[in-house]
Each structure stands twice: as C-alpha cells, then as structure tokens.
Design a protein around this motif. Structure first.
Motif, mmCIF file in Angstrom:
data_model
loop_
_atom_site.group_PDB
_atom_site.id
_atom_site.type_symbol
_atom_site.label_atom_id
_atom_site.label_comp_id
_atom_site.label_asym_id
_atom_site.label_seq_id
_atom_site.Cartn_x
_atom_site.Cartn_y
_atom_site.Cartn_z
ATOM 1 N N GLY A 10 48.384 21.095 45.367
ATOM 2 C CA GLY A 10 47.462 21.799 46.263
ATOM 3 C C GLY A 10 48.055 22.075 47.624
ATOM 4 O O GLY A 10 47.690 23.046 48.287
ATOM 5 N N HIS A 29 55.510 27.765 35.891
ATOM 6 C CA HIS A 29 54.617 28.926 36.001
ATOM 7 C C HIS A 29 55.295 30.238 35.593
ATOM 8 O O HIS A 29 54.704 31.302 35.758
ATOM 9 C CB HIS A 29 54.081 29.053 37.436
ATOM 10 N N SER A 77 51.647 25.316 53.210
ATOM 11 C CA SER A 77 52.533 24.136 53.219
ATOM 12 C C SER A 77 53.861 24.452 53.907
ATOM 13 O O SER A 77 54.534 25.433 53.565
ATOM 14 C CB SER A 77 52.773 23.693 51.771
ATOM 15 N N SER A 80 56.697 24.586 51.325
ATOM 16 C CA SER A 80 56.782 25.845 50.568
ATOM 17 C C SER A 80 57.507 26.900 51.404
ATOM 18 O O SER A 80 58.400 27.595 50.909
ATOM 19 C CB SER A 80 55.380 26.372 50.236
ATOM 20 N N ALA A 100 50.740 30.263 56.705
ATOM 21 C CA ALA A 100 49.422 30.817 57.046
ATOM 22 C C ALA A 100 48.421 30.380 55.994
ATOM 23 O O ALA A 100 48.785 30.008 54.881
ATOM 24 C CB ALA A 100 49.483 32.345 57.088
ATOM 25 N N ASP A 101 47.159 30.427 56.392
ATOM 26 C CA ASP A 101 46.052 30.178 55.473
ATOM 27 C C ASP A 101 45.614 31.541 54.911
ATOM 28 O O ASP A 101 45.546 32.528 55.666
ATOM 29 C CB ASP A 101 44.900 29.520 56.261
ATOM 30 N N CYS A 118 49.249 33.366 42.319
ATOM 31 C CA CYS A 118 49.347 32.603 41.084
ATOM 32 C C CYS A 118 48.973 31.140 41.343
ATOM 33 O O CYS A 118 49.617 30.486 42.182
ATOM 34 C CB CYS A 118 50.786 32.702 40.573
ATOM 35 N N PHE A 123 42.490 26.306 45.724
ATOM 36 C CA PHE A 123 42.616 25.464 46.919
ATOM 37 C C PHE A 123 42.153 26.165 48.195
ATOM 38 O O PHE A 123 42.210 25.574 49.267
ATOM 39 C CB PHE A 123 44.075 25.009 47.070
ATOM 40 N N TRP A 124 41.751 27.435 48.101
ATOM 41 C CA TRP A 124 41.335 28.162 49.294
ATOM 42 C C TRP A 124 39.913 27.734 49.654
ATOM 43 O O TRP A 124 39.006 27.809 48.830
ATOM 44 C CB TRP A 124 41.374 29.674 49.046
HETATM 45 C C1 LIG Z 1 49.678 25.189 42.504
HETATM 46 S S1 LIG Z 1 50.644 25.783 43.841
HETATM 47 C C2 LIG Z 1 51.208 27.361 43.195
HETATM 48 C C3 LIG Z 1 52.417 27.861 43.902
HETATM 49 C C4 LIG Z 1 53.017 29.143 43.366
HETATM 50 N N1 LIG Z 1 52.130 30.272 43.552
HETATM 51 C C5 LIG Z 1 53.397 28.998 41.932
HETATM 52 O O1 LIG Z 1 52.880 29.728 41.090
HETATM 53 O O2 LIG Z 1 54.217 28.127 41.612
HETATM 54 C C6 LIG Z 1 49.446 26.265 45.047
HETATM 55 C C7 LIG Z 1 50.044 26.750 46.329
HETATM 56 O O3 LIG Z 1 49.007 27.312 47.134
HETATM 57 C C8 LIG Z 1 49.197 26.868 48.469
HETATM 58 N N2 LIG Z 1 47.914 26.913 49.189
HETATM 59 C C9 LIG Z 1 46.861 26.059 49.037
HETATM 60 N N3 LIG Z 1 45.859 26.425 49.856
HETATM 61 C C10 LIG Z 1 46.273 27.525 50.524
HETATM 62 C C11 LIG Z 1 45.665 28.360 51.502
HETATM 63 N N4 LIG Z 1 44.433 28.130 51.948
HETATM 64 N N5 LIG Z 1 46.372 29.394 51.977
HETATM 65 C C12 LIG Z 1 47.629 29.630 51.542
HETATM 66 N N6 LIG Z 1 48.257 28.877 50.611
HETATM 67 C C13 LIG Z 1 47.582 27.833 50.098
HETATM 68 C C14 LIG Z 1 49.758 25.466 48.327
HETATM 69 O O4 LIG Z 1 50.386 25.004 49.498
HETATM 70 C C15 LIG Z 1 50.698 25.636 47.131
HETATM 71 O O5 LIG Z 1 51.997 26.009 47.530
#
Ligand SMILES: C[S@@+](CC[C@H](N)C(=O)[O-])C[C@H]1O[C@@H](n2cnc3c(N)ncnc32)[C@H](O)[C@@H]1O
Length: 202
Positions: A10, A29, A77, A80, A100-101, A118, A123-124
C-alpha cells in the motif's frame, strides 16, 4: 512479518523490505500491464500518466515499446519515486516521476494523452477526487484505464482485513466512480476476480 510485507504494497517503505516488495510487484504485475496495454490505444506521441506507479515496470514497458512516448509517474511513496528515478538514466528526457497523492496531481489541466493505474486505487483515500483529478489532467478525447487484481469484496477479505487502508471496489463501484468523474464510453472486463475499467474524457 507477512502483515508488514502486505502493508508495504500500500505504501512501500524506504528500506530493504520496501524495495523487495516493489521489485516483486514489478514482476508479479506483468500480466496486468499486458492486459492494460492491450486494451488502450497508445498515442503516437504525447505523455502517458501512471498513477501509483510503484517500481515503474509499467512505465518501463511503455518506454521500451513506444519510443516516441513520454511517461510521467506519481506515487505517494518516497521509495517508489526513488526506484522509478533510476529509469531516467536509461530513458533520459522521456520520464518524469513525482511524489504526489492521486487526489492532488501536480500537473496542469489537459497534460496527458492517456492515464493508467494498476493495483493502486484500493489505497486512495478519496478515489472520487482522484478520478476527477485524473480527468482534469487528461486531454479531451483521452482515456483512463484502471486495473485491479481483485474486485470481489468477500474473496479479497484475506487481503483487505490485513492491509490497513485497503478498500476493494466491485466492478459496479469502479464504473460509478468513472461515471461520476465525467468519463464516458465506460467499459469493464473481468479475468477471474481481476477487473479492468476504462473510460474516455469527452
Ligand atoms: C500495490 S502497489 C502497485 C504499484 C504499481 N502500480 C504496480 O503495478 O506494481 C500500489 C502503489 O500505489 C501507491 N499509492 C498508494 N496510495 C496512493 C495515493 N493516494 N496516491 C498515489 N499513489 C498511491 C503506493 O505507494 C504503491 O506504490
């Protein structure tokens, strides 16, 4: 330990475990990236946004396969963002990654020719606001496609009960989020529990 591993999905931490989780997701993925890219029209030129880009493997695939496209990624993160930053050396001038969020994208209106996400929407904190933000930054006529590995709330409890802040959306809820944000031509498809939803900004 397993719960800590799951929580790193997350929001990967800036440590060995966080990096390990990002690398695992980059590999694990791959089938969803193929699914996403097989269901959208990649523009000849332009910028593709990856929201919640994680370790950057989706952007890397686009950069390798579509030499005239640029990619921008955002992630909440630090780790990331750091890991994706390594792609800048391989693809100078073609990739930008920001912390950024999803609810507040640091880009002007009408910047992107395509937006992808993806395995991140769970988690948003406010997915409705995030989809409106993505809509704002897309050029008219461009598409957003979101893919999740699970959209079955009951079956996914094995994950959502352990991962803090994880919300699993049903295909109908995902389509409603797209619709409420203003997207049109909304389509969804399933592969087992996995769901891909796409829609166009008119
Ligand atoms: C399960 S991982 C998937 C990462 C990537 N998209 C993949 O397919 O491997 C979820 C990602 O979403 C990011 N994330 C979670 N909440 C977020 C938010 N509010 N805004 C931006 N990124 C977010 C996390 O930090 C994480 O890197």
């Amino acid at each position: 330990m397993f719960t800590r591993y799951l929580n790193n999905c997350g929001r990967p931490e800036s440590n060995k475990l966080g990096r390990f989780v990002l690398k695992s997701m980059n590999k694990g993925h791959a089938y969803i990236y193929r699914w996403l890219l097989g269901n959208v029209h990649l523009p000849e030129i332009g910028i593709v946004l990856d929201v919640g880009c994680g370790g950057g493997a989706l952007m890397e695939r686009i950069l390798n396969e579509f030499p005239s496209i640029k990619t921008y990624g955002i992630d909440i993160s630090d780790e990331s963002v750091r890991m994706c930053g390594e792609l800048k050396k391989k693809h100078p001038g073609r990739i930008e990654v920001r912390k950024a969020d999803a609810v507040s994208l640091p880009f002007p209106d009408e910047t992107f020719s395509l937006a992808l996400s993806c395995e991140s929407i769970y988690f948003w904190k406010a997915p409705d606001k995030a989809l409106s933000e993505i809509y704002r930054t897309l050029i008219s006529g461009s598409w957003l496609a979101v893919a999740v590995e699970t959209s079955d709330k009951n079956k996914a409890r094995i994950w959502s009960d352990r991962i803090s802040g994880m919300t699993v959306y049903s295909p109908g809820e995902l389509r409603s989020l797209f619709c409420n944000a203003g997207f049109v031509h909304i389509e969804s498809q399933m592969k087992g529990q996995a769901c891909l939803v796409k829609g166009m900004k008119p």
